[in-house]
Design a protein around this motif. Structure first.
Motif, PDB file in Angstrom:
ATOM      1  N   TRP A 173      14.090   3.428  -4.528  1.00 22.97           N
ATOM      2  CA  TRP A 173      13.329   4.381  -5.340  1.00 22.97           C
ATOM      3  C   TRP A 173      14.109   5.691  -5.395  1.00 22.97           C
ATOM      4  O   TRP A 173      14.205   6.425  -4.420  1.00 22.97           O
ATOM      5  N   ARG A 238       7.054   4.190  -8.707  1.00 25.26           N
ATOM      6  CA  ARG A 238       8.462   4.072  -9.117  1.00 25.26           C
ATOM      7  C   ARG A 238       8.619   3.980 -10.634  1.00 25.26           C
ATOM      8  O   ARG A 238       9.661   4.370 -11.167  1.00 25.26           O
ATOM      9  N   SER A 239       7.626   3.476 -11.312  1.00 31.06           N
ATOM     10  CA  SER A 239       7.718   3.358 -12.772  1.00 31.06           C
ATOM     11  C   SER A 239       6.935   4.456 -13.502  1.00 31.06           C
ATOM     12  O   SER A 239       6.853   4.449 -14.737  1.00 31.06           O
TER      13      SER A 239
END
Length: 251
Positions: A173, A238-239
């Motif tokens: 990440w 993370r997205s």
């Protein structure tokens, strides 16, 4: 002697005296004419000579004035050329002294090198209230301390790179950066600075991310320093476009 003879003799003497007087008068007249002609000629010649001399003086003065003007122009041109050369040298010197350092230079403006990975050590601040609050949700922070372990001062500032890694290293990440402004600071040997991470921590057993390590890459460097992650789980964003876990700058 008879009276007639005496009279003739006296007449001849008178004629001779008269003739002699006429001859003398003629001679004087010729002498006077010659003298007048000589006097008349001499002033005329003198006047002509004087005019020629005057003309010569005028021509000489004109030539001298032209030469003087040409000399002044030559000196002015020489001074102008010298001034132009001096201005060119001064401009070149000014230009040289005012040139900016090349992009990517390791030297800061003060002549102090930037801090390199090899001269730094990194660690999470864990003492006292440095630990993030696991119950705070997305409003907690933690600090990473960077210490100059070298023997010379170095300058550091800007955003470090922070990559979180899972236990097996397969799930990475790369944390986003904040919009905070930053400066730079100089670290003497043994001096430290820090930067903060905003964290969105969670105790949920779903939708979380558990880091094991953090790769800390100093600004303008490519080699990271890997340190262990000492805290609990984070909300897995993370997205996300605007994650609640992100990096703040140094300085």
């Amino acid at each position: 002697m008879s009276s007639n003879a005496t009279a003739r003799t006296a007449r001849r003497r008178t004629l001779r005296v008269a003739a002699a007087a006429l001859t003398a008068a003629a001679a004087l007249s010729l002498t006077a004419c010659s003298g007048a002609d000589a006097i008349g000629t001499k002033p005329a010649g003198h006047t002509g000579s004087g005019t020629a001399d005057g003309a010569g003086s005028s021509r000489t003065g004109g030539a001298g004035s032209a030469a003087g003007a040409q000399g002044s122009e030559t000196k002015a041109d020489t001074k102008a050329d010298a001034g132009a050369k001096t201005g060119t040298k001064a401009g070149a010197a000014a230009k040289q002294s005012g040139s900016a350092p090349a992009a990517g230079s390791d030297r800061a403006g003060s002549g102090v090198e930037r801090c390199h990975t090899s001269g730094l050590k990194a660690a999470f601040a864990t003492g006292g209230d440095a630990a993030p609050d696991p119950d705070a949700g997305g409003s907690t922070t933690t600090s990473v301390v960077l210490t100059n372990k070298g023997g010379r001062a170095c300058k550091i500032g800007g955003f470090p790179g922070v990559d979180l890694k899972s236990v097996n290293g397969g799930e990475r990440w790369s944390l986003a950066r904040s919009t905070a402004k930053h400066g730079s600071i100089t670290l003497g040997p043994g001096d430290s600075t820090d930067f903060t991470l905003n964290l969105a921590m969670t105790k949920e057993d779903k939708g979380f991310y558990q880091p094991a390590y953090a790769d800390i890459t100093p600004p303008n460097e490519t080699t990271p320093i890997t340190i262990a992650w000492p805290w609990g789980t984070l909300v897995d964003q993370r997205s996300a476009t605007h994650p609640a876990t992100f990096v703040n700058p140094i300085g």
